[in-house]
Scaffold this motif. Sequence first.
Motif, PDB file in Angstrom:
ATOM      1  N   GLY A 274       0.989  -0.973  -0.145  1.00 39.17           N
ATOM      2  CA  GLY A 274       0.661   0.130  -0.039  1.00 39.17           C
ATOM      3  C   GLY A 274       0.842   1.178   0.162  1.00 39.17           C
ATOM      4  N   PRO A 275       0.323   2.032   0.149  1.00 41.32           N
ATOM      5  CA  PRO A 275       1.011   3.618   0.460  1.00 41.32           C
ATOM      6  C   PRO A 275       2.632   3.541   0.940  1.00 41.32           C
ATOM      7  CG  PRO A 275      -1.382   3.517   0.919  1.00 41.32           C
ATOM      8  CD  PRO A 275      -1.061   2.582   0.775  1.00 41.32           C
ATOM      9  N   THR A 276       3.044   4.260   0.579  1.00 44.74           N
ATOM     10  CA  THR A 276       4.444   4.347   1.500  1.00 44.74           C
ATOM     11  C   THR A 276       4.401   5.682   2.490  1.00 44.74           C
ATOM     12  OG1 THR A 276       5.452   3.634   0.060  1.00 44.74           O
ATOM     13  CG2 THR A 276       7.057   4.553   1.848  1.00 44.74           C
ATOM     14  N   ARG A 277       4.429   5.140   3.995  1.00 39.18           N
ATOM     15  CA  ARG A 277       4.100   6.218   4.905  1.00 39.18           C
ATOM     16  C   ARG A 277       5.606   7.401   4.433  1.00 39.18           C
ATOM     17  NH1 ARG A 277       5.243   2.923   9.308  1.00 39.18           N
ATOM     18  NH2 ARG A 277       7.370   3.265   9.208  1.00 39.18           N
ATOM     19  N   PRO A 278       4.608   8.628   4.793  1.00 38.79           N
ATOM     20  CA  PRO A 278       5.899   9.725   4.414  1.00 38.79           C
ATOM     21  C   PRO A 278       6.683   9.935   6.059  1.00 38.79           C
ATOM     22  CG  PRO A 278       3.293   9.850   4.582  1.00 38.79           C
ATOM     23  CD  PRO A 278       3.479   8.897   5.341  1.00 38.79           C
ATOM     24  N   ILE A 279       8.093  10.782   5.488  1.00 39.15           N
ATOM     25  CA  ILE A 279       9.058  10.628   6.431  1.00 39.15           C
ATOM     26  C   ILE A 279       9.065  11.233   7.399  1.00 39.15           C
ATOM     27  CG2 ILE A 279       9.989  12.799   5.043  1.00 39.15           C
ATOM     28  CD1 ILE A 279      11.912   9.659   7.406  1.00 39.15           C
ATOM     29  N   GLY A 280       7.739  12.082   7.050  1.00 36.71           N
ATOM     30  CA  GLY A 280       7.165  13.151   8.847  1.00 36.71           C
ATOM     31  C   GLY A 280       6.203  12.359   9.472  1.00 36.71           C
ATOM     32  N   VAL A 281       5.753  11.492   8.909  1.00 35.41           N
ATOM     33  CA  VAL A 281       5.301  10.150   9.943  1.00 35.41           C
ATOM     34  C   VAL A 281       5.787   9.896  10.752  1.00 35.41           C
ATOM     35  CG1 VAL A 281       3.187   9.151  10.338  1.00 35.41           C
ATOM     36  CG2 VAL A 281       3.144  10.668   8.838  1.00 35.41           C
ATOM     37  N   THR A 282       6.565   9.481  10.481  1.00 35.77           N
ATOM     38  CA  THR A 282       7.879   8.627  10.872  1.00 35.77           C
ATOM     39  C   THR A 282       8.730   9.549  11.906  1.00 35.77           C
ATOM     40  OG1 THR A 282       8.168   7.148   9.117  1.00 35.77           O
ATOM     41  CG2 THR A 282       9.681   7.249  11.068  1.00 35.77           C
ATOM     42  N   VAL A 283       9.008  11.135  11.583  1.00 37.97           N
ATOM     43  CA  VAL A 283       9.903  11.520  12.535  1.00 37.97           C
ATOM     44  C   VAL A 283       8.656  12.020  13.670  1.00 37.97           C
ATOM     45  CG1 VAL A 283      10.629  13.886  12.265  1.00 37.97           C
ATOM     46  CG2 VAL A 283      10.821  12.365  10.721  1.00 37.97           C
ATOM     47  N   VAL A 284       7.182  12.120  13.988  1.00 38.73           N
ATOM     48  CA  VAL A 284       6.385  12.229  13.886  1.00 38.73           C
ATOM     49  C   VAL A 284       6.814  11.358  15.580  1.00 38.73           C
ATOM     50  CG1 VAL A 284       3.790  13.086  14.837  1.00 38.73           C
ATOM     51  CG2 VAL A 284       5.188  14.256  12.716  1.00 38.73           C
ATOM     52  N   ALA A 285       6.019  10.652  14.925  1.00 39.57           N
ATOM     53  CA  ALA A 285       5.489   9.641  15.897  1.00 39.57           C
ATOM     54  C   ALA A 285       7.484   8.927  17.052  1.00 39.57           C
ATOM     55  CB  ALA A 285       6.189   7.442  15.127  1.00 39.57           C
ATOM     56  N   ALA A 286       8.608   9.450  16.029  1.00 38.20           N
ATOM     57  CA  ALA A 286       9.705   9.899  16.933  1.00 38.20           C
ATOM     58  C   ALA A 286       9.598  10.480  18.492  1.00 38.20           C
ATOM     59  CB  ALA A 286      11.073   9.519  16.243  1.00 38.20           C
ATOM     60  N   LEU A 287       9.178  11.998  16.993  1.00 37.45           N
ATOM     61  CA  LEU A 287       9.692  13.239  18.458  1.00 37.45           C
ATOM     62  C   LEU A 287       8.270  12.617  20.056  1.00 37.45           C
ATOM     63  CD1 LEU A 287       9.397  15.837  16.094  1.00 37.45           C
ATOM     64  CD2 LEU A 287      11.338  15.538  17.910  1.00 37.45           C
ATOM     65  N   VAL A 288       7.328  11.946  19.565  1.00 33.14           N
ATOM     66  CA  VAL A 288       6.125  11.312  20.381  1.00 33.14           C
ATOM     67  C   VAL A 288       6.487  10.615  21.118  1.00 33.14           C
ATOM     68  CG1 VAL A 288       3.876  10.207  20.628  1.00 33.14           C
ATOM     69  CG2 VAL A 288       4.195  11.828  19.026  1.00 33.14           C
ATOM     70  N   TRP A 289       7.547   9.432  20.948  1.00 36.95           N
ATOM     71  CA  TRP A 289       7.898   8.633  21.619  1.00 36.95           C
ATOM     72  C   TRP A 289       8.943   8.941  22.275  1.00 36.95           C
ATOM     73  CZ3 TRP A 289       8.997   4.481  16.964  1.00 36.95           C
ATOM     74  CH2 TRP A 289       7.985   3.747  17.124  1.00 36.95           C
ATOM     75  N   ILE A 290      10.063  10.542  22.395  1.00 38.94           N
ATOM     76  CA  ILE A 290      10.185  10.372  22.831  1.00 38.94           C
ATOM     77  C   ILE A 290      10.397  11.847  24.374  1.00 38.94           C
ATOM     78  CG2 ILE A 290      12.513  12.866  22.881  1.00 38.94           C
ATOM     79  CD1 ILE A 290      13.415  11.739  20.322  1.00 38.94           C
ATOM     80  N   GLY A 291       8.628  12.134  23.696  1.00 41.78           N
ATOM     81  CA  GLY A 291       8.480  13.081  24.622  1.00 41.78           C
ATOM     82  C   GLY A 291       7.446  12.767  25.166  1.00 41.78           C
ATOM     83  N   ALA A 292       7.323  11.194  25.273  1.00 40.94           N
ATOM     84  CA  ALA A 292       6.487  10.138  25.557  1.00 40.94           C
ATOM     85  C   ALA A 292       6.922   9.767  27.411  1.00 40.94           C
ATOM     86  CB  ALA A 292       5.670   8.810  25.306  1.00 40.94           C
ATOM     87  N   VAL A 293       8.559   9.154  26.660  1.00 39.39           N
ATOM     88  CA  VAL A 293       9.834   8.616  27.604  1.00 39.39           C
ATOM     89  C   VAL A 293      10.271  10.242  28.638  1.00 39.39           C
ATOM     90  CG1 VAL A 293      12.286   8.149  28.078  1.00 39.39           C
ATOM     91  CG2 VAL A 293      10.786   7.237  26.090  1.00 39.39           C
ATOM     92  N   MET A 294      10.457  10.971  27.759  1.00 40.16           N
ATOM     93  CA  MET A 294      10.461  12.349  29.108  1.00 40.16           C
ATOM     94  C   MET A 294       8.546  12.663  30.569  1.00 40.16           C
ATOM     95  SD  MET A 294      12.333  15.106  26.442  1.00 40.16           S
ATOM     96  CE  MET A 294      11.647  16.429  27.425  1.00 40.16           C
TER      97      MET A 294
ATOM     98  N   ALA B 182       0.905  12.897   4.597  1.00 37.76           N
ATOM     99  CA  ALA B 182       0.405  12.587   5.945  1.00 37.76           C
ATOM    100  C   ALA B 182      -1.038  12.028   5.023  1.00 37.76           C
ATOM    101  CB  ALA B 182       0.825  13.209   6.821  1.00 37.76           C
ATOM    102  N   GLY B 183      -1.154  13.651   5.265  1.00 40.34           N
ATOM    103  CA  GLY B 183      -2.986  13.404   4.299  1.00 40.34           C
ATOM    104  C   GLY B 183      -3.450  12.322   3.691  1.00 40.34           C
ATOM    105  N   ARG B 184      -2.722  11.873   2.952  1.00 37.58           N
ATOM    106  CA  ARG B 184      -3.014  11.029   2.231  1.00 37.58           C
ATOM    107  C   ARG B 184      -2.704   9.255   3.098  1.00 37.58           C
ATOM    108  NH1 ARG B 184      -4.194  12.135  -3.021  1.00 37.58           N
ATOM    109  NH2 ARG B 184      -3.787  10.488  -3.297  1.00 37.58           N
ATOM    110  N   TRP B 185      -1.432   9.722   3.478  1.00 34.49           N
ATOM    111  CA  TRP B 185      -1.175   8.318   4.382  1.00 34.49           C
ATOM    112  C   TRP B 185      -2.567   7.916   5.221  1.00 34.49           C
ATOM    113  CZ3 TRP B 185       1.257   4.109   5.636  1.00 34.49           C
ATOM    114  CH2 TRP B 185       1.590   3.980   6.401  1.00 34.49           C
ATOM    115  N   PHE B 186      -2.873   8.885   5.697  1.00 36.96           N
ATOM    116  CA  PHE B 186      -4.039   8.561   6.925  1.00 36.96           C
ATOM    117  C   PHE B 186      -5.160   7.989   6.433  1.00 36.96           C
ATOM    118  CE2 PHE B 186      -0.600  10.590   9.291  1.00 36.96           C
ATOM    119  CZ  PHE B 186      -0.701   9.127  11.049  1.00 36.96           C
ATOM    120  N   ARG B 187      -5.052   8.619   4.594  1.00 33.13           N
ATOM    121  CA  ARG B 187      -6.957   8.036   4.259  1.00 33.13           C
ATOM    122  C   ARG B 187      -6.492   6.757   3.703  1.00 33.13           C
ATOM    123  NH1 ARG B 187      -6.785  13.238   3.350  1.00 33.13           N
ATOM    124  NH2 ARG B 187      -6.399  13.099   0.837  1.00 33.13           N
ATOM    125  N   GLN B 188      -4.471   6.598   3.870  1.00 36.50           N
ATOM    126  CA  GLN B 188      -4.478   4.880   2.720  1.00 36.50           C
ATOM    127  C   GLN B 188      -4.977   4.980   1.759  1.00 36.50           C
ATOM    128  OE1 GLN B 188      -2.758   2.439   4.247  1.00 36.50           O
ATOM    129  NE2 GLN B 188      -3.107   3.925   5.778  1.00 36.50           N
TER     130      GLN B 188
END
Length: 147
Positions: A6-26, A129-135
């Motif tokens: 299916g659609p390839t995940r945009p790098i921005g979504v991966t970056v956001v997930a990483a930022l979310v995880w860093i913030g979560a650990v903090m 990202a909008g297209r990714w989340f709509r698959q």
Amino acid sequence: MSGILGPTRPIGVTVVAALVWIGAVMDVVAGILVFALLGAPELAEEYGGTGGLVSLAIASILFGVAAFIVGFGLLAGNPVARLAITVLELFSIGISVWHFAIDPNAVWSELVSILIAIAIVGLLWVGDAGRWFRQLAPDEPDDPKLR
């Protein structure tokens, strides 16, 4: 660009997930540190007593755990995860504004926090990202009648 499944995940979504995880650990670490500071009377007084500190610590840990879990939903393209992180980031902006209002010395740290939150929301809602989340694949039309 489309992947095999299916659609390839945009790098921005991966970056956001990483930022979310860093913030979560903090958040989890901050909650643990607040528990460690329960014996500091001046800090407890600032937060309405020991009960206020315990509430703050528990909320911080729970918030961090929830955000960490939701980060996996972002990577999977789950639109509910995108909405959840958006709401959390808007809440974070509100907290930063409130913190700055009560402590003007925190202007730079809160400004950085606000800018990161805006970047996260932007990366989740703009462009691919909008297209990714709509698959949708990049070359797939938005209009279901044209597919």
